[in-house]
Design a protein around this motif. Structure first.
Motif, PDB file in Angstrom:
ATOM      1  N   LEU A   1       0.828  -1.219   0.050  1.00 32.68           N
ATOM      2  CA  LEU A   1       0.119   0.107  -0.063  1.00 32.68           C
ATOM      3  C   LEU A   1       0.911   1.141   0.003  1.00 32.68           C
ATOM      4  CD1 LEU A   1      -2.483   1.556   0.386  1.00 32.68           C
ATOM      5  CD2 LEU A   1      -2.430   1.090   3.013  1.00 32.68           C
TER       6      LEU A   1
ATOM      7  N   LEU B   1       2.329   8.727   5.055  1.00 32.84           N
ATOM      8  CA  LEU B   1       2.318   7.655   6.188  1.00 32.84           C
ATOM      9  C   LEU B   1       3.333   6.745   6.038  1.00 32.84           C
ATOM     10  CD1 LEU B   1      -1.646   6.575   6.081  1.00 32.84           C
ATOM     11  CD2 LEU B   1      -0.216   7.629   7.917  1.00 32.84           C
ATOM     12  N   GLY B   2       3.699   6.018   7.007  1.00 39.43           N
ATOM     13  CA  GLY B   2       4.713   5.005   7.006  1.00 39.43           C
ATOM     14  C   GLY B   2       5.972   5.392   6.943  1.00 39.43           C
TER      15      GLY B   2
ATOM     16  N   GLN C   1       9.261   6.890   9.210  1.00 39.23           N
ATOM     17  CA  GLN C   1       9.651   7.332  10.476  1.00 39.23           C
ATOM     18  C   GLN C   1      10.664   8.694  10.377  1.00 39.23           C
ATOM     19  OE1 GLN C   1       8.337   5.315  12.251  1.00 39.23           O
ATOM     20  NE2 GLN C   1       9.628   3.646  13.144  1.00 39.23           N
TER      21      GLN C   1
END
Lengths: 236, 257
Positions: free
Chosen positions: A77, A82-83, A85
């Motif tokens: 996805l 998002l995703g 760090q």
């Protein structure tokens, strides 16, 4: 490759909002994605598109209904913002991203230079992601997702951001992949991209499937003023 | 996901996080030993200088307990929030949720290696020399690690269920700090009380074992150590099972938190 059968999903919301605290995100949605398909999803903000991709990716479970994925099919996805760090560099995020997708550390390390080159981030690739603009994040997210070989690629608006030059490049790379057996589900507000890339499109409105068919037709229905398109537009 | 890929991921996540952490601070890697030393300093000022503790070699006594306790408490507190803190990744990939607490613990383990090294240097400088009994440190450290993993996995699971639980974890850590004999010696108590403290509180038993080995050259009770290790292992496995079984439910809680 991927099938949704009568999938409904709701979140718990505050007690006095939505339906006595239940926010129905998807309501009895069924659809099928064949190997090599490119399916576009259109719908307004909050219509349930991202939730649908998360369900397809197996990140969350539907409250009702079934999701069948071909056994052993890998899934990625790609979504904006998002995703990552934030304190890690672009390089480290790309490494982590590939490894979380199931790529071995050695292969992931070997693909980093290719990813760096594709993103055209230059020295920023070595800087923490928190210093990135949203366009730069989109570049990193797209490149690290695309260059990881997976069976089903789920793309959430990643191509809507970034400058025109990168969008064209990303689109080109996508088209190259689509020539093969790549299965893609693609959420976007960029109608031109949907028409150019997808063989089929669905329109989601208030958690329900309102239309399904050729991208031009579905987008035309979606563009009609609210109330005029209506539920009657649904095709089998 | 194969076991070896899972282990490599934990290690990579821990190393990347350590690197990012070090680049964020002016003193970088020096904080690995500076932070625990500052904890010791605080306790030293309070108990040795202000309260005039008369225990022989109090600093060494304090370090043996405090440094192991800080390892436990910091790992537990950070690991318990690690799944919630990785909202971005949890919302994007279907991965075992145990990766996050275990990577956090692994990060703590690397830092602790430096801390133990520092402790050995101080002990050596103070005239305590390693002997064969010191070999017992390895199983004691292993059980200490298992205890951290067991508590952290459960705590991380519970914090995902009910966020308020993290308040309870902070309170529990403070309670343990006062009851585990970090700055007092359980062996100075009434013998019956010593027995109860060491039996009921596995952390007190471990801190005492470190001191017994390094300061008194006495091996710990092997059966007691094996029981604590065995229970910790079982609880850790149960935690792994729960995190695996409810993986998608946890993802939903994290995404909507």
């Amino acid at each position: 490759m991927l099938e949704l059968v009568g999938v409904s999903h709701h979140y718990m919301a505050r007690k006095n909002s939505f339906d006595h605290g239940l926010h129905h995100v998807l309501d009895n949605v069924s659809l099928c994605v064949m190997p090599g398909d490119t399916l576009g999803i259109v719908g307004r903000n909050g219509a349930g598109k991202t939730t649908m991709l998360r369900l397809m990716a197996g990140i969350i479970e539907p409250r009702q209904g079934l999701i069948r994925r071909r056994a052993g099919a890998s899934c990625a996805l790609l979504s904006l913002g998002l995703g990552f760090q934030d304190s890690l560099s672009g390089r480290d995020n790309a490494l982590l991203s590939a490894m979380l997708q199931g790529v071995s550390k050695r292969d992931a390390l070997a693909s980093l230079d290719e990813i760096r080159e594709f993103t055209e981030l230059g020295d920023s690739f070595e800087e923490p992601v928190k210093t990135y603009s949203s366009g730069m994040r989109a570049r990193l997210g797209f490149a690290s997702g695309l260059l990881t070989r997976v069976d089903i690629l789920l793309i959430d608006e990643v191509l809507s951001v970034g400058d025109a030059q990168f969008r064209d490049k990303a689109l080109g790379a996508m088209q190259q992949r689509l020539g093969g057996e790549q299965t893609v589900v693609f959420v976007s507000h960029a109608e031109g991209q949907l028409k150019a890339l997808c063989d089929r499109a669905v329109w989601i409105e208030q958690g329900q499937l309102r239309a399904e068919g050729a991208p031009e037709e579905v987008i035309a229905q979606y563009r009609q003023p609210v109330g005029a398109g209506g539920g009657s537009a649904r095709q089998p | 996901m194969t076991l070896s890929h899972y282990a490599t991921l934990i290690d990579t996540m821990a190393r990347l996080s350590l690197k990012a952490d070090a680049s964020r601070y002016f003193f970088g890697y020096i904080w690995w030993v500076l932070e625990p030393l500052l904890y010791v300093l605080v306790f030293y000022v309070v108990f040795e200088l202000i309260l005039q503790n008369r225990k022989e070699d109090f600093v060494v006594f304090l370090m043996c307990g405090q440094l192991a306790f800080v390892w436990f408490s910091k790992s537990l507190n950070q690991a318990s929030r690690s799944i919630l803190g990785s909202k971005g990744l949890v919302g994007r990939v279907d991965i075992p949720k145990s990766l996050f607490p275990l990577a956090t613990i692994q990060e703590g383990l690397y830092k602790q290696a430096a801390v133990f090294l520092l402790l050995f240097v101080v002990l050596f400088a103070k005239g305590y020399t390693p002997s064969l009994v010191w070999g017992w440190l390895l199983p004691v450290m292993l059980v200490n690690y298992l205890l951290i993993v067991a508590c952290s996995l459960f705590a991380a699971y519970l914090v995902c269920w009910v966020f308020d639980f993290h308040v309870f974890i902070s309170m529990a850590t403070i309670f343990l700090m006062f009851t585990s004999g970090v700055f007092w010696d359980p062996r100075d108590l009434d013998p019956a009380m010593t027995h109860w403290v060491l039996t009921l509180n596995p952390l007190a038993f471990l801190l005492d074992a470190y001191r017994q080995i390094m300061l008194a050259e006495i091996a710990p009770n092997a059966v007691h150590l094996a029981i604590v290790g065995g229970i910790a292992l079982l609880v850790a496995l149960a935690g792994l099972f729960l995190l695996r079984r409810h993986s998608r439910f946890i993802a939903l809680r994290v995404i909507t938190s």
